[in-house]
Write a protein that holds these residues in place. Structure first.
Motif, PDB file in Angstrom:
ATOM      1  N   UNK A  77       0.859  -1.187   0.000  1.00  0.00           N
ATOM      2  CA  UNK A  77       0.000   0.000   0.000  1.00  0.00           C
ATOM      3  C   UNK A  77       0.893   1.235   0.000  1.00  0.00           C
ATOM      4  N   UNK A  78       0.868   1.966  -1.114  1.00  0.00           N
ATOM      5  CA  UNK A  78       1.769   3.101  -1.286  1.00  0.00           C
ATOM      6  C   UNK A  78       1.123   4.438  -0.960  1.00  0.00           C
ATOM      7  N   UNK A  79      -0.150   4.442  -0.603  1.00  0.00           N
ATOM      8  CA  UNK A  79      -0.808   5.710  -0.303  1.00  0.00           C
ATOM      9  C   UNK A  79      -1.268   6.405  -1.567  1.00  0.00           C
ATOM     10  N   UNK A  80      -1.267   7.706  -1.526  1.00  0.00           N
ATOM     11  CA  UNK A  80      -1.790   8.535  -2.606  1.00  0.00           C
ATOM     12  C   UNK A  80      -0.843   8.583  -3.800  1.00  0.00           C
ATOM     13  N   UNK A  81      -1.424   8.564  -4.994  1.00  0.00           N
ATOM     14  CA  UNK A  81      -0.644   8.772  -6.207  1.00  0.00           C
ATOM     15  C   UNK A  81      -0.228  10.240  -6.227  1.00  0.00           C
ATOM     16  N   UNK A  82       1.055  10.472  -6.026  1.00  0.00           N
ATOM     17  CA  UNK A  82       1.580  11.835  -6.014  1.00  0.00           C
ATOM     18  C   UNK A  82       3.003  11.810  -6.567  1.00  0.00           C
ATOM     19  N   UNK A 101      -0.309  -0.833  -4.648  1.00  0.00           N
ATOM     20  CA  UNK A 101      -1.653  -0.246  -4.588  1.00  0.00           C
ATOM     21  C   UNK A 101      -1.543   1.233  -4.265  1.00  0.00           C
ATOM     22  N   UNK A 102      -2.290   2.022  -5.037  1.00  0.00           N
ATOM     23  CA  UNK A 102      -2.293   3.468  -4.882  1.00  0.00           C
ATOM     24  C   UNK A 102      -3.716   4.001  -4.798  1.00  0.00           C
ATOM     25  N   UNK A 103      -3.889   5.049  -4.027  1.00  0.00           N
ATOM     26  CA  UNK A 103      -5.160   5.761  -3.955  1.00  0.00           C
ATOM     27  C   UNK A 103      -5.168   6.817  -5.054  1.00  0.00           C
ATOM     28  N   UNK A 104      -6.240   6.832  -5.825  1.00  0.00           N
ATOM     29  CA  UNK A 104      -6.414   7.829  -6.887  1.00  0.00           C
ATOM     30  C   UNK A 104      -7.739   8.555  -6.646  1.00  0.00           C
ATOM     31  N   UNK A 105      -8.002   9.567  -7.457  1.00  0.00           N
ATOM     32  CA  UNK A 105      -9.251  10.304  -7.333  1.00  0.00           C
ATOM     33  C   UNK A 105      -9.154  11.511  -6.416  1.00  0.00           C
ATOM     34  N   UNK A 106      -7.951  11.895  -6.059  1.00  0.00           N
ATOM     35  CA  UNK A 106      -7.765  13.028  -5.151  1.00  0.00           C
ATOM     36  C   UNK A 106      -7.296  14.286  -5.868  1.00  0.00           C
ATOM     37  N   UNK A 131      -5.395   0.136  -8.218  1.00  0.00           N
ATOM     38  CA  UNK A 131      -5.778   1.511  -7.931  1.00  0.00           C
ATOM     39  C   UNK A 131      -7.113   1.534  -7.198  1.00  0.00           C
ATOM     40  N   UNK A 132      -7.239   2.430  -6.239  1.00  0.00           N
ATOM     41  CA  UNK A 132      -8.477   2.572  -5.470  1.00  0.00           C
ATOM     42  C   UNK A 132      -8.902   4.033  -5.509  1.00  0.00           C
ATOM     43  N   UNK A 133     -10.037   4.286  -6.168  1.00  0.00           N
ATOM     44  CA  UNK A 133     -10.548   5.656  -6.291  1.00  0.00           C
ATOM     45  C   UNK A 133     -11.460   6.046  -5.130  1.00  0.00           C
ATOM     46  N   UNK A 134     -11.806   5.113  -4.274  1.00  0.00           N
ATOM     47  CA  UNK A 134     -12.652   5.419  -3.114  1.00  0.00           C
ATOM     48  C   UNK A 134     -13.894   6.230  -3.474  1.00  0.00           C
TER      49      UNK A 134
END
Length: 190
Positions: A77-82, A101-106, A131-134
């Motif tokens: 889990x890498x946190x936010x795509x930045x 795994x990255x969080x996207x949609x921010x 990818x997880x856009x939540x």
């Protein structure tokens, strides 16, 4: 894992009492007919399945599917795509992870796609992304993102729509070979 405000422990104890002494098939029937929180139902179903596998002398994975893989690829889990995601990706790959795994949609879709393409270009062969856009996007943004992620090493995209419906999800799935995954939306979809 239910949220802390849900009384899962109490529901599990009530279910345990109801299932104690039943044979496996009767316990499954009682479980399937009970109205339970999805996390409680999942926990009990996995426990009963594990018991059935033990009785059959098989590992649970082989009991569920005779050709199950002996190992499951876990993601880092890498946190936010930045802008720092490539650095975190390199560290995870060095630690032996093959799935990131990255969080996207921010951020705006175009900006995230540029970051995603940059990251993907730096990945060694065989490394894949989840990818997880939540539930971040409306239909238009989700379509733009999915179209823009074509050709990238994606295993899945989780929870793309802020208001998911089966027809909308099917429409999005038709745009990509990468599976769309759901978790928090499932109870609302019936």
């Amino acid at each position: 894992a239910p949220l802390p405000e849900y009384a899962a422990a109490e529901e599990l104890e009530t279910l345990r009492q109801a299932l104690t002494g039943l044979d496996l098939e009767a316990a499954r029937q009682r479980l399937y007919s009970a109205r339970l929180h999805p996390a409680v139902r999942c926990a009990a179903d996995v426990a009963l399945s594990d018991l059935a596998a033990q009785q059959a002398g098989l590992p649970l994975a082989r009991w569920l599917a005779h050709d199950a893989a002996p190992q499951v690829r876990c993601n880092a889990a890498l946190g936010t795509l930045d802008a720092d995601a490539p650095q975190r990706a390199r560290a995870a790959i060095a630690a032996g992870f093959g799935v990131l795994k990255l969080k996207v949609g921010l951020q705006p879709v175009g900006q995230e796609l540029a970051l995603l393409r940059k990251l993907a270009a730096e990945l060694p062969p065989g490394i894949s992304l989840r990818l997880d856009a939540n539930r971040a996007w409306n239909m238009n943004d989700a379509q733009r993102f999915i179209s823009g992620m074509a050709g990238l090493p994606l295993e899945m995209l989780e929870e793309p729509l802020v208001q998911p419906g089966l027809a909308e999800l099917a429409s999005l799935q038709a745009l990509t070979e990468a599976p769309l995954a759901l978790d928090e939306s499932l109870p609302g979809l019936g």
